[in-house]
Scaffold this active site. Structure first.
Site, PDB file in Angstrom:
ATOM      1  N   CYS A  99      29.297  35.488  20.463  1.00 23.63           N
ATOM      2  CA  CYS A  99      30.103  35.572  21.686  1.00 23.63           C
ATOM      3  C   CYS A  99      31.598  35.471  21.386  1.00 23.63           C
ATOM      4  O   CYS A  99      32.412  35.993  22.127  1.00 23.63           O
ATOM      5  CB  CYS A  99      29.674  34.501  22.685  1.00 23.63           C
ATOM      6  SG  CYS A  99      28.077  34.912  23.421  1.00 23.63           S
TER       7      CYS A  99
ATOM      8  N   CYS B  97      28.946  30.504  20.444  1.00 22.77           N
ATOM      9  CA  CYS B  97      28.325  31.029  19.230  1.00 22.77           C
ATOM     10  C   CYS B  97      29.205  32.098  18.591  1.00 22.77           C
ATOM     11  O   CYS B  97      30.083  32.670  19.241  1.00 22.77           O
ATOM     12  CB  CYS B  97      26.922  31.582  19.519  1.00 22.77           C
ATOM     13  SG  CYS B  97      26.890  33.222  20.241  1.00 22.77           S
TER      14      CYS B  97
ATOM     15  N   ASP C  91       2.270  24.927  12.454  1.00 20.67           N
ATOM     16  CA  ASP C  91       1.063  24.914  13.280  1.00 20.67           C
ATOM     17  C   ASP C  91      -0.157  24.894  12.353  1.00 20.67           C
ATOM     18  O   ASP C  91      -0.010  24.878  11.135  1.00 20.67           O
ATOM     19  CB  ASP C  91       1.047  26.125  14.224  1.00 20.67           C
ATOM     20  CG  ASP C  91       1.000  27.439  13.466  1.00 20.67           C
ATOM     21  OD1 ASP C  91       0.983  27.422  12.210  1.00 20.67           O
ATOM     22  OD2 ASP C  91       0.985  28.489  14.115  1.00 20.67           O
TER      23      ASP C  91
ATOM     24  N   CYS D 211      29.878  30.760  26.013  1.00 22.81           N
ATOM     25  CA  CYS D 211      29.092  30.423  24.822  1.00 22.81           C
ATOM     26  C   CYS D 211      30.004  30.331  23.601  1.00 22.81           C
ATOM     27  O   CYS D 211      30.908  31.139  23.422  1.00 22.81           O
ATOM     28  CB  CYS D 211      28.010  31.486  24.609  1.00 22.81           C
ATOM     29  SG  CYS D 211      26.989  31.187  23.156  1.00 22.81           S
TER      30      CYS D 211
ATOM     31  N   ASP E 263       8.465  25.212  21.465  1.00 21.47           N
ATOM     32  CA  ASP E 263       8.704  26.317  20.536  1.00 21.47           C
ATOM     33  C   ASP E 263       8.260  27.590  21.207  1.00 21.47           C
ATOM     34  O   ASP E 263       7.401  27.568  22.103  1.00 21.47           O
ATOM     35  CB  ASP E 263       7.874  26.147  19.259  1.00 21.47           C
ATOM     36  CG  ASP E 263       6.432  26.596  19.460  1.00 21.47           C
ATOM     37  OD1 ASP E 263       5.668  25.837  20.080  1.00 21.47           O
ATOM     38  OD2 ASP E 263       6.080  27.721  19.047  1.00 21.47           O
TER      39      ASP E 263
ATOM     40  N   HIS F  80      22.917  34.594  19.038  1.00 21.94           N
ATOM     41  CA  HIS F  80      23.250  34.149  20.394  1.00 21.94           C
ATOM     42  C   HIS F  80      22.048  33.523  21.098  1.00 21.94           C
ATOM     43  O   HIS F  80      22.171  32.484  21.754  1.00 21.94           O
ATOM     44  CB  HIS F  80      23.803  35.291  21.250  1.00 21.94           C
ATOM     45  CG  HIS F  80      23.875  34.895  22.695  1.00 21.94           C
ATOM     46  ND1 HIS F  80      24.877  34.073  23.181  1.00 21.94           N
ATOM     47  CD2 HIS F  80      23.028  35.109  23.735  1.00 21.94           C
ATOM     48  CE1 HIS F  80      24.640  33.808  24.455  1.00 21.94           C
ATOM     49  NE2 HIS F  80      23.532  34.435  24.822  1.00 21.94           N
TER      50      HIS F  80
END
Lengths: 399, 420
Positions: A320, A317, A103, A315, A277, A345
């Site tokens: 998980c 990930c 930014d 999930c 974002d 996660h």
């Protein structure tokens, strides 16, 4: 009539629209940047100070993350642009070989520093370190962002709170355009870094239109929609988003700044935004909150003390696949490891949400996806009014 | 044999391969437990955990650390409150915490922390969790162990004694610990769930030879599978025990009163050099709380544990890297120090850990300055890697009869750091 970019290669970004939803404005694209080909719609996790809150870049790569954010205000202070240049840019410093976006630093000036004063020259503020007076000009912002070396950099804009209206808002919009021209002029690495202007104008449709019209006259690689997600009424928020995407050219990416709640993401993808974002998913993780398709689970709550299921059984990930909620409940109250574990996660949740939307756009089943998403999130059918209106504006009618 | 429980426990076996004149042993602990056959080489360290997790590391990140110890130590303070949950879960602490270490060892206290003294009495002892004090009596203690299903468990003990404690306190500490042990042995014999768990007896007695001898003799007479020696300090007080006048003598004396065929464990926070000192006296199993404590302070281990000639290239590189460095004490560097702000070398040249192969001193310095969580993730990985590797080198040096060389080399590094 505005002039087209003189050359396709003049920007460090190219956009390839791969599929369009036949109902709404949603689209799936491949955005080619110096360090990655980014699949959109995309959520970009925020790594404010050159690190994504306890995660190493390998973890992000394994989750399929292609682009993340750094904050110019923070990085400009520490470690500072000189050091980053010596390190060979932020990519090298933090060992992230995929795309980065920074930014302009203006937003943090205004939101973090009480004494910031905005003049035509730039944003005047007191250094949080030694109290000395400092000035962030459009030129200085670009100079710092050139040192950081992100694939996408943002113009310095005159940020006003979304509740501001009248002459100050109008001034901010016009100044944003003047500062854009100074940023374009100051930009030293246009073939390596793509500069995005920012559509401002607060909640005033006329000003937003004027601003967008001016921006599209400039030769830029993509556009950001700013000045929203500052606590304004959602009914105004979505109208400003839609108005902006209606005016911005189809062939360039549209980045809706600071938006990252799941519901907002789904609605704004429908409205034609490509990039998002938000610090929320990673910040809430550090408070022990895990994101799921029904909302969020506050793992610190006693109701999870004997819940032996993973956060989300579907999930994929590593969190998980490894941990149960009851154990995370014991950790979330005491151990820093819990922050990292839940952050993994939550980032995976955001990335999965985006890739599911993308998949449904390819299959031209985005409206069905939206319906299923809202049914999961609001099982009683109590959809917020603004979502109904926003989605209806792009021909998606929730049942 | 005293040591056969009602359900016929599968005993931990300790085989000594080599004994030094000073008492140190190179050995192998072998055991058939719930995870199958486990073989552990000593001297060794255990994996220090917080709340059942490696500090700062998810399992996913812990997998990126080489030579993770097979034994994970989980202290009751942080976990005791959750025993009903683990009981309902029904598969023990290993699966509850998702740790894959083949041996879970429950201890009373967090080795990195001080213990608030004076909370123990004849009915039980206090451990400390996030929610404050948890008072354990032997029946609650055993209930917890039954739900946790550890592979090894430390018997409940009254160990908050130190060099300042008088005889009266030490007698009480030894008596209570033995009384607890009797109750625990009795309960364990009746427990099918704990039939495969090894009971670790606790040796107390502070700095009194009489009490140490009594504690050792009485504990040895009971069916325990190994010994945990404590009572020299009230938890971790940041004191070098070896600097206390009688410590070496008392520890050596204590170890002489323990049988050689069972492992001896100490949870003390020890640097590699201190580990070597304790090892030489006959301690086999050590904690890895030391690297954790360095991590929390932003310190990174930079000693070279490998023996010449292997060590030469890395050593030279390190000497260059630290040449301008007045801060190092030869064992670790303080990455908070602004001298590292533009140092784009790895924490320790030649180190193969995940942090050193990917990141620079300058980056970690930045992460520390900005108080980012990743600083502690990377330092944990590096310091664990170095400490675990030290134990590999310690065993190698024993196998090749070069322990003294290793000790001298480490002392040299320490001295050269201080001289600078």
């Amino acid at each position: 009539m505005w002039k087209m970019a003189t050359s396709k290669n003049s920007h460090a970004l190219s956009l390839n629209i791969l599929a369009k939803c036949s109902t709404s404005k949603a689209r799936a694209c491949a955005m080619t940047l110096p360090h990655a080909v980014v699949d959109t719609p995309v959520f970009m996790p925020v790594g404010t100070q050159g690190t994504l809150k306890g995660l190493v870049p390998d973890q992000l790569r394994e989750m399929g993350c292609k682009i993340m954010l750094g904050n110019t205000y923070h990085l400009g202070n520490r470690p500072g642009p000189e050091l980053l240049e010596k390190a060979g840019g932020l990519h090298n410093f933090m060992k992230w070989d995929r795309a980065l976006l920074t930014d302009s630093g203006g937003f943090q000036m205004v939101s973090l520093l009480k004494l910031a004063e905005i003049t035509e020259e730039g944003v005047k503020f007191q250094s949080p370190h030694d109290g000395s007076e400092m000035l962030l000009t459009p030129e200085r912002s670009i100079e710092i962002q050139n040192s950081i070396g992100a694939d996408i950099i943002m113009q310095l804009d005159d940020v006003v709170h979304s509740s501001v209206s009248g002459p100050r808002l109008e001034e901010a919009m016009h100044r944003t355009i003047r500062w854009l021209d100074r940023c374009i002029k100051a930009h030293r690495r246009p073939s390596e870094q793509c500069l995005f202007p920012i559509v401002q104008g607060g909640l005033n449709a006329e000003l937003r239109k004027q601003c967008a019209h001016e921006l599209v006259k400039r030769d830029v690689g993509g556009y950001a929609i700013g000045g929203l997600s500052g606590g304004e009424e959602k009914s105004e928020f979505w109208r400003m988003v839609k108005l902006s995407t209606d005016l911005l050219p189809d062939c360039k990416p549209r980045y809706l700044m600071g938006v990252g709640f799941a519901v907002d993401l789904v609605v704004c993808v429908a409205l034609g935004c490509d990039m998002f974002d938000c610090v929320f998913p990673t910040r809430t993780a550090r408070f022990g909150c895990a994101l799921v398709k029904t909302g969020q689970l506050n793992l610190k709550s006693k109701i999870f003390a004997k819940d032996f299921r993973p956060i989300d059984s579907e999930c994929q990930c590593s969190t998980c696949k490894t941990y149960n909620r009851a154990y995370l409940h014991t950790l979330a109250n005491s151990e820093p490891a819990a922050c990292n574990i839940i952050t993994v996660h939550n980032v995976a949740y955001q990335l999965n949400l985006m890739s599911s939307m993308r998949q449904s756009i390819f299959e031209d089943k985005f409206p069905e996806f939206v319906q299923q998403f809202f049914t999961d999130m609001f099982p009683d059918g109590d959809y917020p009014d603004w979502t109904l209106q926003a989605l209806a504006s792009v021909n998606i009618h929730l049942r | 044999m005293l040591a056969t429980s009602f359900f016929g426990s599968i005993k931990m076996k300790f085989i000594i391969e080599k004994t030094l004149a000073t008492g140190g042993r190179l050995g192998i602990i072998s055991q058939a437990n719930r995870q199958g056959n486990v073989t552990l080489e000593t001297p060794m360290c255990t994996l220090f955990t917080k709340g059942g997790s490696a500090p700062h590391l998810s399992i996913d990140m812990l997998r990126r650390v080489a030579h993770v110890p097979e034994v994970a130590v989980m202290s009751l303070g942080a976990l005791a409150d959750h025993h009903e949950t683990v009981a309902e879960f029904g598969k023990g602490l290993r699966e509850f915490t998702a740790m894959s270490n083949p041996v879970i060892f429950t201890t009373l206290h967090d080795a990195s922390a001080a213990i608030s003294p004076g909370k123990n009495d004849n009915s039980g002892v206090a451990v400390w969790g996030k929610g404050g004090k948890i008072k354990l009596d032997t029946s609650l203690f055993m209930k917890i162990q039954e739900s946790f299903c550890p592979d090894w468990f430390q018997a409940m003990s009254d160990g908050d004694t130190d060099v300042s404690c008088g005889n009266k306190r030490l007698v009480k500490s030894v008596d209570r610990t033995l009384d607890f042990l009797d109750e625990i042995v009795e309960a364990k014999n009746k427990s099918e769930v704990l039939s495969k768990s090894s009971l670790i007896g606790v040796i107390e007695g502070g700095f009194s030879e009489t009490q140490r001898k009594r504690s050792a003799a009485e504990t040895v007479a009971r069916p325990v599978d190994g010994f945990l020696i404590e009572g020299f300090e009230k938890g971790n007080r940041d004191v070098d025990l070896f600097s206390l006048p009688d410590f070496t003598k008392i520890l050596s004396f204590t170890l002489e009163h323990l049988p050689t065929d069972k492992p001896r464990i100490m949870e003390t926070v020890w640097s590699p050099l201190q580990v070597i000192k304790a090892f030489k006296l006959g301690v086999d199993v050590f904690s890895s709380a030391y690297p954790h404590i360095l991590t929390e302070k932003g310190l990174a281990l930079v000693s070279d544990y490998s023996l010449p000639p292997l060590s030469q290239p890395a050593k030279l590189e390190l000497q260059t890297a630290n040449a301008k460095n007045e801060e190092t004490n030869g064992l670790y560097i303080d990455l908070h120090n602004s001298r590292y702000s533009e140092d784009f070398g790895s924490i320790l040249p030649g180190c193969s850990c995940y942090a050193c192969t990917n990141f620079t001193r300058a980056y970690i310095h930045h992460l520390l300055k900005t108080k980012e969580l990743l600083a502690f993730v990377l330092l944990t990985i590096h310091n664990f890697h170095q400490y675990f590797e030290f134990f590999q080198h310690l065993r190698l040096s024993l196998k090749s009869d070069r322990l003294n060389e290793l000790e001298d080399y480490l002392s040299q590094q320490l001295n050269s750091g201080l001289d600078r």
